[in-house]
Design a protein around this motif. Structure first.
Motif, PDB file in Angstrom:
ATOM      1  N   VAL A 103       0.812  -1.217   0.000  1.00  0.00           N
ATOM      2  CA  VAL A 103       0.000   0.000   0.000  1.00  0.00           C
ATOM      3  C   VAL A 103       0.848   1.271   0.000  1.00  0.00           C
ATOM      4  O   VAL A 103       0.316   2.378  -0.180  1.00  0.00           O
ATOM      5  N   ASP A 104       2.164   1.120   0.178  1.00  0.00           N
ATOM      6  CA  ASP A 104       3.070   2.269   0.121  1.00  0.00           C
ATOM      7  C   ASP A 104       3.711   2.431  -1.248  1.00  0.00           C
ATOM      8  O   ASP A 104       4.549   3.320  -1.427  1.00  0.00           O
ATOM      9  N   ARG A 105       3.327   1.596  -2.210  1.00  0.00           N
ATOM     10  CA  ARG A 105       3.895   1.657  -3.564  1.00  0.00           C
ATOM     11  C   ARG A 105       2.872   2.195  -4.544  1.00  0.00           C
ATOM     12  O   ARG A 105       1.666   1.959  -4.390  1.00  0.00           O
ATOM     13  N   PRO A 106       3.324   2.903  -5.599  1.00  0.00           N
ATOM     14  CA  PRO A 106       2.384   3.328  -6.638  1.00  0.00           C
ATOM     15  C   PRO A 106       1.619   2.123  -7.190  1.00  0.00           C
ATOM     16  O   PRO A 106       2.207   1.102  -7.555  1.00  0.00           O
ATOM     17  N   GLY A 107       0.316   2.247  -7.229  1.00  0.00           N
ATOM     18  CA  GLY A 107      -0.525   1.181  -7.746  1.00  0.00           C
ATOM     19  C   GLY A 107      -0.912   0.127  -6.732  1.00  0.00           C
ATOM     20  O   GLY A 107      -1.767  -0.709  -7.013  1.00  0.00           O
ATOM     21  N   GLY A 108      -0.318   0.148  -5.536  1.00  0.00           N
ATOM     22  CA  GLY A 108      -0.611  -0.888  -4.561  1.00  0.00           C
ATOM     23  C   GLY A 108      -1.728  -0.568  -3.602  1.00  0.00           C
ATOM     24  O   GLY A 108      -2.398  -1.458  -3.092  1.00  0.00           O
ATOM     25  N   ARG A 109      -1.931   0.718  -3.341  1.00  0.00           N
ATOM     26  CA  ARG A 109      -2.947   1.102  -2.366  1.00  0.00           C
ATOM     27  C   ARG A 109      -4.344   0.723  -2.833  1.00  0.00           C
ATOM     28  O   ARG A 109      -4.639   0.684  -4.027  1.00  0.00           O
ATOM     29  N   HIS A 110      -5.229   0.448  -1.861  1.00  0.00           N
ATOM     30  CA  HIS A 110      -6.646   0.187  -2.118  1.00  0.00           C
ATOM     31  C   HIS A 110      -6.807  -1.140  -2.868  1.00  0.00           C
ATOM     32  O   HIS A 110      -6.471  -2.187  -2.351  1.00  0.00           O
ATOM     33  N   ASP A 111      -7.271  -1.112  -4.118  1.00  0.00           N
ATOM     34  CA  ASP A 111      -7.553  -2.360  -4.829  1.00  0.00           C
ATOM     35  C   ASP A 111      -6.329  -2.986  -5.468  1.00  0.00           C
ATOM     36  O   ASP A 111      -6.323  -4.181  -5.773  1.00  0.00           O
ATOM     37  N   GLY A 112      -5.258  -2.194  -5.693  1.00  0.00           N
ATOM     38  CA  GLY A 112      -4.112  -2.703  -6.445  1.00  0.00           C
ATOM     39  C   GLY A 112      -3.450  -3.902  -5.804  1.00  0.00           C
ATOM     40  O   GLY A 112      -3.058  -4.850  -6.496  1.00  0.00           O
ATOM     41  N   ILE A 113      -3.316  -3.897  -4.495  1.00  0.00           N
ATOM     42  CA  ILE A 113      -2.669  -5.013  -3.806  1.00  0.00           C
ATOM     43  C   ILE A 113      -3.460  -6.296  -4.006  1.00  0.00           C
ATOM     44  O   ILE A 113      -2.879  -7.374  -4.181  1.00  0.00           O
ATOM     45  N   PHE A 114      -4.784  -6.196  -4.026  1.00  0.00           N
ATOM     46  CA  PHE A 114      -5.615  -7.381  -4.211  1.00  0.00           C
ATOM     47  C   PHE A 114      -5.541  -7.881  -5.650  1.00  0.00           C
ATOM     48  O   PHE A 114      -5.493  -9.092  -5.896  1.00  0.00           O
ATOM     49  N   THR A 115      -5.513  -6.963  -6.598  1.00  0.00           N
ATOM     50  CA  THR A 115      -5.346  -7.361  -7.999  1.00  0.00           C
ATOM     51  C   THR A 115      -4.020  -8.085  -8.200  1.00  0.00           C
ATOM     52  O   THR A 115      -3.958  -9.129  -8.874  1.00  0.00           O
TER      53      THR A 115
END
Length: 302
Positions: free
Chosen positions: A95-107
């Motif tokens: 969640v601290d990386r571009p694209g990882g926060r919110h839904d990105g980590i789950f994707t």
């Protein structure tokens, strides 16, 4: 995986330098599932003809890439490989990386898991014997992988054909995001807020009902029943994750109809859960072997 003081203990526990200072085994292959350097999977492949049972491994680190990546699991991955088990050790943007926060980590986690299908034949992997194993925040993500067929009531899209998980083993996990926000635990509330909402929204300013709406497809109890057996292993001296996180979760999931077992290992902390030659990892390994079950031939399958 931050060292905290959730539970006092006089027992001498392993520290992260104790584990990281060991000689680090290496994977057999690294496979990309996206352009980011963290969108990678390490494959640990046993010798022999196979087909090999598979542990789908998910590292912890408070859902935060600056704390840990998949290499933190190398020691237990190497131990499983030596036992004849293939390991699909996934990484993801925290969640601290571009694209990882919110839904990105789950994707990311879902894409990394589903990629296993594409490589099963070439590497002689047995897709009928796949067990997900996650440590700390990775315990939440491993359980979420087994729950993807239950998505669709919240904001995350239900995948058409998610990889089937036969069993989930959570090692010192944080499966209930509402509890992780409400109670003291070693990760603190900030990464959970980032897990739930994109900026500039702030979970702390929402009502409990509003937070639960955003948690609907992300917090495991809200996805129950999973219909997949679950084993939770915790150390009673864990200073990061209190043991009642496991027992509270198990009670709620059992009430929903799931089969959940909790094992509390005496005099063990958070690091011991992923450190070979500790009682905590020995218990985890026994649980993995039991969950994988016998090979196809012994089950009378071709």
């Amino acid at each position: 995986m931050l060292l905290g003081s959730a539970m006092p203990s006089d027992t001498p526990l392993l520290t992260w330098p104790d584990l990281l200072g060991r000689s680090r085994p290496r994977a057999d292959a690294t496979i990309a599932y996206g352009p980011d350097l963290l969108q990678r999977v390490d494959l640990w492949l046993p010798s022999g003809p196979g087909p090999h049972p598979v542990v789908l491994m998910v590292h912890g680190g408070c859902w935060t890439s600056s704390i840990a990546d998949r290499s933190i699991m190398n020691w237990v991955a190497g131990d499983l490989r030596a036992t004849g088990i293939a390991v699909w050790n996934i990484d993801y943007r925290g969640v601290d990386r571009p694209g990882g926060r919110h839904d990105g980590i789950f994707t990311d986690v879902g894409d990394a898991a589903d990629l296993l299908r594409d490589h099963a034949t070439a590497h002689r992997l047995d897709l009928t014997r796949v067990v997900a194993v996650g440590h700390s925040a990775g315990g939440h993500l491993a359980l979420w992988l087994a729950a993807r067929h239950r998505l669709g009531r919240g904001l995350l899209a239900k995948p058409a054909d998610p990889l089937p998980i036969a069993h989930v083993i959570s090692l010192g996990g944080l499966p209930d995001l509402e509890q992780a926000l409400a109670e003291k635990q070693g990760c603190g509330p900030d990464p959970v807020h980032k897990l739930l909402l994109p900026p500039p929204l702030d979970t702390a300013k929402l009502t409990r009902r509003q937070r639960r709406d955003f948690m609907q497809d992300k917090s495991i109890p809200l996805l129950a029943p999973l219909g997949v057996p679950q084993t939770l292993i915790n150390g009673d001296a864990d200073r990061i994750i209190p043991t009642h996180f496991a027992t509270d979760f198990a009670r709620e999931m059992r009430q929903a109809g799931d089969a959940v077992e909790v094992r509390i290992i005496p005099d063990q902390g958070h690091v011991e859960l992923i450190a070979p030659k500790t009682p905590a990892w020995a218990a985890a390994k026994r649980a993995i072997l039991a969950a994988l079950g016998p090979p196809r031939a012994e089950r009378g399958e071709s």
